[in-house]
Design an enzyme around this catalytic site. Structure first.
Site, mmCIF file in Angstrom:
data_model
loop_
_atom_site.group_PDB
_atom_site.id
_atom_site.type_symbol
_atom_site.label_atom_id
_atom_site.label_comp_id
_atom_site.label_asym_id
_atom_site.label_seq_id
_atom_site.Cartn_x
_atom_site.Cartn_y
_atom_site.Cartn_z
ATOM 1 N N ASP A 25 0.837 -1.214 0.000
ATOM 2 C CA ASP A 25 0.000 0.000 0.000
ATOM 3 C C ASP A 25 0.862 1.251 0.000
ATOM 4 O O ASP A 25 2.003 1.237 0.453
ATOM 5 C CB ASP A 25 -0.915 0.017 1.235
ATOM 6 C CG ASP A 25 -0.125 -0.075 2.535
ATOM 7 O OD1 ASP A 25 0.817 -0.893 2.595
ATOM 8 O OD2 ASP A 25 -0.431 0.673 3.476
ATOM 9 N N GLU A 26 0.289 2.329 -0.486
ATOM 10 C CA GLU A 26 0.838 3.682 -0.344
ATOM 11 C C GLU A 26 2.332 3.755 -0.657
ATOM 12 O O GLU A 26 3.098 4.406 0.056
ATOM 13 C CB GLU A 26 0.583 4.208 1.080
ATOM 14 C CG GLU A 26 -0.889 4.286 1.408
ATOM 15 C CD GLU A 26 -1.174 4.602 2.869
ATOM 16 O OE1 GLU A 26 -2.160 5.304 3.111
ATOM 17 O OE2 GLU A 26 -0.446 4.145 3.756
#
Ligand code: TNX
Length: 543
Positions: free
Chosen positions: A351-352
């Site tokens: 993620d991210e």
């Protein structure tokens, strides 16, 4: 705050300070919500009633089907347990003995005929691996399942049919009655997860075990542990020792952090297994890796270790995709973790990763999937990895606030299974409303009816019921420090997500759910669970 439930196996004592802090926080949280903290009434509340139609009794998650017989079971001082699975008999007996004060002797094997019989035989085929049939009559209780997990889930339902004070860690007066009838019950989805972020703030083995006990009540079967992030590395890795000793030495806000030895981790895994919960460990990568990058200079593209980080920003760190050592590192870390993880999944995060270029990201996710597979495990990753080429077995976890995502839909069309954790419904770190002191609000405010108000099998366009592995309720801990904080954010929303994962959609009703959820309040009060008294629920007086 009670250590809950009475544990026949092992219950690490909490320090006086921890008890004091937990009590103080519970008072502070209660003050915030205007809730009194008067001690629990000693009178047992009446038993939950079966109703003749529908799914109107007080069990959470709502069972698939139930039939009332009109009779009433009463647990007497002479009650006994006969069980085909010793650990499940011990679990039930431990809870019953503590609150009733009865001896409740246990026997195993087919010969015995206990007042409460837990049997791995006679259940209808429809209950599958995790379901059960529960029959209560005036004379006794029979729980039947095909597998131990189903028996355990039947025991959780039985506890909810008994009065709330059955959950007391100290002896209470009865009567200990349960309505007579038959429940046949099994889950809608195989995956019903809770995630605890032990990286932003560290939680001890005892704190994690307490959460395991709480989520087990609602038939959660996966505990996802977010073991690494920018602010801390929480699992000892023998081949890279600085990860834990240095990378684990702080947390958000600059506290001392901490880490699990491999023996600690194995203790958590075994404790979860005793509640039929599988641990899914996450090593987040290529982003969320500052703690690792700070621990070993050679993991950085420029060869320079950054300082440890104790803030709450995301998206600034990345493993160095072109370096060979990155994959030696991941192979050794994942190899050691896989060796002490009996469950089939390793979560790779993903993620991210805003500090990783799109092409590096795709290269990296491809390599990490192969590393996980080479250690005999199946990959789970946050849904961002759906932009890359996935192994057929890889599972993705959807966390966004949108109801359409083209790469997730394309992956689902290609056979990829999706765990649903939409942040605006399932994230337990979102504030309930603007007055909530703990948590964040980037995905909006989430009171309990919003947590409950979505259909995992028809939420994301192009991701139908058959593509959904299940649900997960993540609790990120940038603002969460104590077990009282965990309780406050997870209850009552975690049971809402658990019900979406377990109960057939045909049972979905906000009014019925709110009523059944309210009936959990007296249980949480008796157990010392510091729950949020949402104004959307009519909590019984005294709870
Ligand atoms: C997003 S959504 C994160 C976490 C944060 C969380 C806070 C996702 C997979 N990552 O890094 O802790 O928001 O709510």
């Amino acid at each position: 705050m009670n250590g809950y439930p009475p544990n026949p196996v092992r219950r690490p004592a909490r320090s006086r300070l921890a008890l004091f802090l937990a009590a103080a926080l519970s008072i502070a949280a209660a003050a915030t919500t205007g809730t009194a903290t008067a001690s629990a009434s000693t009178a047992a509340a009446p038993a939950t009633a079966f109703r003749s139609t529908g799914f109107q009794n007080n069990v959470v998650p709502a069972p698939v089907s139930e039939t009332s017989s009109g009779s009433t079971f009463q647990l007497a001082p002479s009650a006994t347990i006969t069980t085909d699975v010793t650990g499940i008999g011990d679990y039930l007996a431990g809870i019953l003995r503590a609150s009733t004060g009865f001896a409740i002797p246990e026997s195993t094997g087919s010969g015995g005929s206990g007042t409460i019989a837990l049997r791995l035989s006679g259940a209808p085929a429809v209950v599958g691996a995790e379901g059960y049939q529960l029959t209560t009559t005036a004379g006794g209780v029979l729980v039947q399942a095909q597998q131990p997990a189903g028996l355990f889930h039947g025991v959780e339902t039985l506890l909810q049919l008994l009065p709330p004070s059955i959950m007391s860690p100290t002896v209470r007066p009865g009567p200990w009655t349960a309505p007579g009838g038959t429940i046949v019950d099994y889950p809608r989805f195989e995956h019903r997860g809770a995630m605890l972020d032990v990286a932003r703030h560290f939680f001890t083995v005892a704190q994690v075990e307490r959460y395991i006990d709480e989520i087990a009540l609602y038939k959660i079967d996966y505990l996802h542990l977010h073991l690494s992030d920018d602010q801390g590395w929480r699992i000892a890795v023998n081949s890279w020792p600085n990860l834990a000793t240095y990378g684990g030495s702080t947390e958000v806000g600059g506290g001392p952090g901490g880490y699990y030895t491999q023996a600690d981790y194995s203790a958590i895994v075994a404790y979860a297994q005793s509640r039929y919960i599988t641990v899914v460990p996450e090593i987040d990568s290529p982003g969320h890796t500052n703690a690792a990058l700070a621990s070993y200079a050679e993991l950085n593209c420029n060869g320079v270790a950054p300082p440890l980080y104790t803030g709450t920003n995301v998206g600034f760190s990345s493993l160095c995709v072109p370096l060979d050592v990155t994959y030696t590192f991941l192979d050794q870390v994942i190899g050691e973790l896989a060796a002490i993880t009996p469950g089939r999944y390793i979560h790779i995060g993903g993620d991210e990763a805003s500090s990783t270029s799109a092409s590096d990201y795709a290269t990296f996710i491809g390599k990490v999937q192969n590393i996980v597979a080479s250690h005999g495990k199946t990959v789970v990753g946050w849904h961002n990895i759906a932009t890359t080429t996935l192994l057929p077995s890889t599972v993705i976890e959807f966390w966004d606030t949108t109801t359409s995502n083209s790469s997730v839909a394309a992956a689902a069309a290609n056979g990829t299974k999706v765990i649903m954790s939409p942040a605006n419904h399932a994230y337990l770190d979102m504030k309930y409303n603007k007055k909530t002191v703990l948590g964040q609000n980037w995905a909006g405010y989430t009171d309990v009816n919003k947590a409950y108000g979505w259909n995992p099998g028809a939420y994301l366009s192009g991701v139908g019921e058959s593509s959904v592995a299940g649900v997960e309720a993540p609790l990120w801990t940038e603002t969460i420090v104590t077990s009282a904080d965990i309780d406050y954010m997870a209850f009552p929303r975690l049971p809402a997500i658990a019900e979406l994962g377990w109960s057939p959609w045909s049972t979905h009703s906000v009014a019925a759910f709110d009523q059944r959820l309210g009936a959990q309040g007296p249980r949480w009060k008796i157990m010392g669970v510091n729950y949020y008294h949402s104004t959307q629920i009519s909590w019984p007086s005294g709870s």
